[in-house]
Structure formats: structure tokens, C-alpha cells
Design a protein around this motif. Structure first.
Motif, short mmCIF file in Angstrom:
data_model
loop_
_atom_site.label_atom_id
_atom_site.label_comp_id
_atom_site.label_asym_id
_atom_site.label_seq_id
_atom_site.Cartn_x
_atom_site.Cartn_y
_atom_site.Cartn_z
N LEU A 120 0.86 -1.19 0.00
CA LEU A 120 0.00 0.00 0.00
C LEU A 120 0.89 1.23 0.00
O LEU A 120 1.69 1.43 0.91
N GLY A 121 0.76 2.05 -1.05
CA GLY A 121 1.61 3.23 -1.17
C GLY A 121 1.01 4.50 -0.58
O GLY A 121 1.74 5.40 -0.17
N ALA A 122 -0.31 4.56 -0.53
CA ALA A 122 -0.97 5.74 0.02
C ALA A 122 -2.43 5.41 0.28
O ALA A 122 -3.02 4.56 -0.40
N SER A 123 -3.01 6.06 1.27
CA SER A 123 -4.45 5.91 1.53
C SER A 123 -4.97 7.15 2.23
O SER A 123 -4.27 7.76 3.04
N THR A 124 -6.17 7.53 1.87
CA THR A 124 -6.84 8.67 2.51
C THR A 124 -8.28 8.26 2.76
O THR A 124 -8.97 7.79 1.85
N TRP A 183 -6.39 13.86 -5.97
CA TRP A 183 -5.79 13.09 -4.88
C TRP A 183 -4.36 12.69 -5.22
O TRP A 183 -3.46 12.78 -4.39
N ILE A 184 -4.13 12.27 -6.46
CA ILE A 184 -2.78 11.90 -6.90
C ILE A 184 -1.86 13.12 -6.87
O ILE A 184 -0.70 13.03 -6.44
N SER A 185 -2.38 14.28 -7.29
CA SER A 185 -1.60 15.51 -7.27
C SER A 185 -1.21 15.89 -5.84
O SER A 185 -0.07 16.33 -5.59
N SER A 194 5.00 14.36 -1.49
CA SER A 194 6.29 13.68 -1.67
C SER A 194 7.40 14.67 -2.01
O SER A 194 8.51 14.59 -1.48
N GLN A 195 7.09 15.62 -2.88
CA GLN A 195 8.09 16.61 -3.28
C GLN A 195 8.49 17.49 -2.10
O GLN A 195 9.67 17.80 -1.91
N THR A 196 7.51 17.86 -1.27
CA THR A 196 7.80 18.68 -0.09
C THR A 196 8.69 17.93 0.89
O THR A 196 9.68 18.47 1.40
N LEU A 197 8.36 16.67 1.16
CA LEU A 197 9.15 15.87 2.08
C LEU A 197 10.56 15.63 1.54
O LEU A 197 11.53 15.62 2.30
N ARG A 198 10.66 15.42 0.22
CA ARG A 198 11.97 15.20 -0.39
C ARG A 198 12.84 16.45 -0.26
O ARG A 198 14.03 16.37 0.05
N ALA A 199 12.22 17.61 -0.49
CA ALA A 199 12.95 18.87 -0.38
C ALA A 199 13.40 19.11 1.06
O ALA A 199 14.53 19.56 1.31
N GLU A 200 12.53 18.82 2.02
CA GLU A 200 12.88 18.98 3.44
C GLU A 200 14.03 18.06 3.83
O GLU A 200 14.91 18.44 4.58
N SER A 201 13.98 16.82 3.30
CA SER A 201 15.04 15.85 3.61
C SER A 201 16.37 16.30 3.04
O SER A 201 17.43 16.20 3.70
#
Length: 213
Positions: free
Chosen positions: A107-111, A191-193, A199-206
Motif C-alpha cells: 500500500l503506497g498511500a491511503s486517505t 488526490w494523486i496531485s 512527496s516533493q515537499t518531504l523530499r525537499a525537506e530531507s
């Protein structure tokens, strides 16, 4: 002789109880037991040839499902969705195709959105269906529908990532021909967007945290 036999029997039962205690204290045993039971039950149900067909999975809110407010614990919704997907993939052949192709799924994502509480002993239907797929994952919708009045109490969207294969290959294995994914609805695109932006925000923060170290 009889006393020795009873002593051995008592010792054996102590070992059995000890093993069970160890299992129940270290593993969520009922999750695995129910998961196996769901797959076995689905195995003996009619095969669903249409991979896009909605399937219903019945349930009822039990005492172990409720929280302090007397309604279904929000974590239990996700657990029920797991079992419903087990049934879905068993009956439509996805599990069989995955095994044949040497693939896997996570499971890659769920909302999930909660609309109305499910209360103690309330019966419900969990309606699951594959909405679409891309080169990496299947996208599913799962709805909790009250059997009392048909109200959709909760709805979940999830992305089921395929490992060591692709959704196209799985569908082609099942249908014996190339099948195109249905069009993505606007809701699903949004939802995909959202997930991509997260993901992009977390990657940039990392990356920023790595540079500051």
C-alpha cells in the motif's frame, strides 16, 4: 502409570498455553487468522472475471472495534479495508496473477474520509473497486455503507503499488490481452496531485536537512 500420563498431559498443555501466550502478546494473531479465513472463503466464492467490478464485503461493528465514544475506532476502518482487498484480489484473480509473475504489492498511500459513525453491532457493507491504474500502481475506492439505510459512512482512496512487475502486465495476464486503464476521474487526479506534492515537499525537506548537517 496413569499419574505419569496425567503429568505429561499437564506439561504439554502448559507448553501449549505458553506458546499461545507468547504469540498473542507479540503478534496480532487475530489479524493473521482472519486474513487467512477471508482468503479461503473468497477462494470458494464465484470467480469475478471483470477486474473493474465492484465487490461487497460484509461486516459488523463488534465490541473489540469500538472506542471510548462507543463507535467504530478509526483504525478499524483501515483494518477492514485490508480484509476487503484480500477478498477482492482473491476473487478477481489479481493475487493469482501476482504469484504467477513473481510480483508483489504494498500500500503506497491511503486517505479516508469519515462521514457518519458506525455504532456498536451495526452491520455494514464494504464496497471495493479498482478505479484505474498507471505504470506503477492500482488505484482503488472502498466505501463503508450502512445496511440500515444505505448511507455511505466512510470512503477511502488508496494506491496499491506493484513490485517487480506492472499493473499492465497483471491485467494482461488475467485478460489474455492488452487492456487500457479507465480514465482517471477529477477527484482521483486531485488526490494523486496531492500525494505527489506531499512527496516533493518531504523530499525537499530531507535534502535541506542533509545539507545542514
Amino acid at each position: 502409570m496413569l499419574g505419569e500420563w496425567r503429568s505429561r498431559a499437564a506439561e504439554m498443555w502448559l507448553w501449549v498455553l505458553g506458546v499461545l501466550l507468547l504469540l498473542f502478546s507479540s503478534l496480532d494473531v487475530w489479524y493473521f487468522v482472519r486474513g487467512v479465513a477471508v482468503v479461503v472463503r473468497a477462494w470458494f466464492q464465484p470467480v469475478v472475471r471483470d477486474i473493474l467490478r465492484e465487490q461487497c464485503f460484509g461486516g459488523r461493528v463488534l465490541p473489540q472495534d469500538i472506542d471510548f465514544m462507543g463507535h467504530m475506532n478509526n483504525a478499524r476502518y483501515l483494518r477492514e479495508c485490508d480484509f476487503a482487498r484480500f477478498s477482492l484480489y482473491t476473487r478477481n484473480g489479481v493475487f493469482r496473477a501476482i504469484r504467477a509473475l513473481g510480483a508483489g504489492m504494498v500500500l503506497g498511500a491511503s486517505t479516508i474520509r469519515y462521514r457518519r459513525s458506525l455504532t456498536l453491532l451495526e452491520p455494514f457493507e464494504l464496497r471495493s473497486r479498482i478505479l484505474a491504474w498507471d505504470h506503477k500502481a492500482f488505484f482503488l475506492e472502498q466505501q463503508f455503507v450502512s445496511r440500515a439505510d444505505g448511507f455511505v459512512s466512510a470512503v477511502m482512496l488508496c494506491r496499491q503499488n506493484v513490485l517487480r512487475s506492472t499493473p499492465d502486465k497483471i491485467v494482461q495476464h488475467l485478460c489474455k490481452r492488452k487492456v487500457e486503464s479507465p480514465e482517471f476521474s477529477e477527484d482521483l487526479k486531485h488526490w494523486i496531485s496531492y500525494n505527489s506534492a506531499s512527496s516533493q515537499t518531504l523530499r525537499a525537506e530531507s535534502e535541506l536537512a542533509g545539507k545542514s548537517q
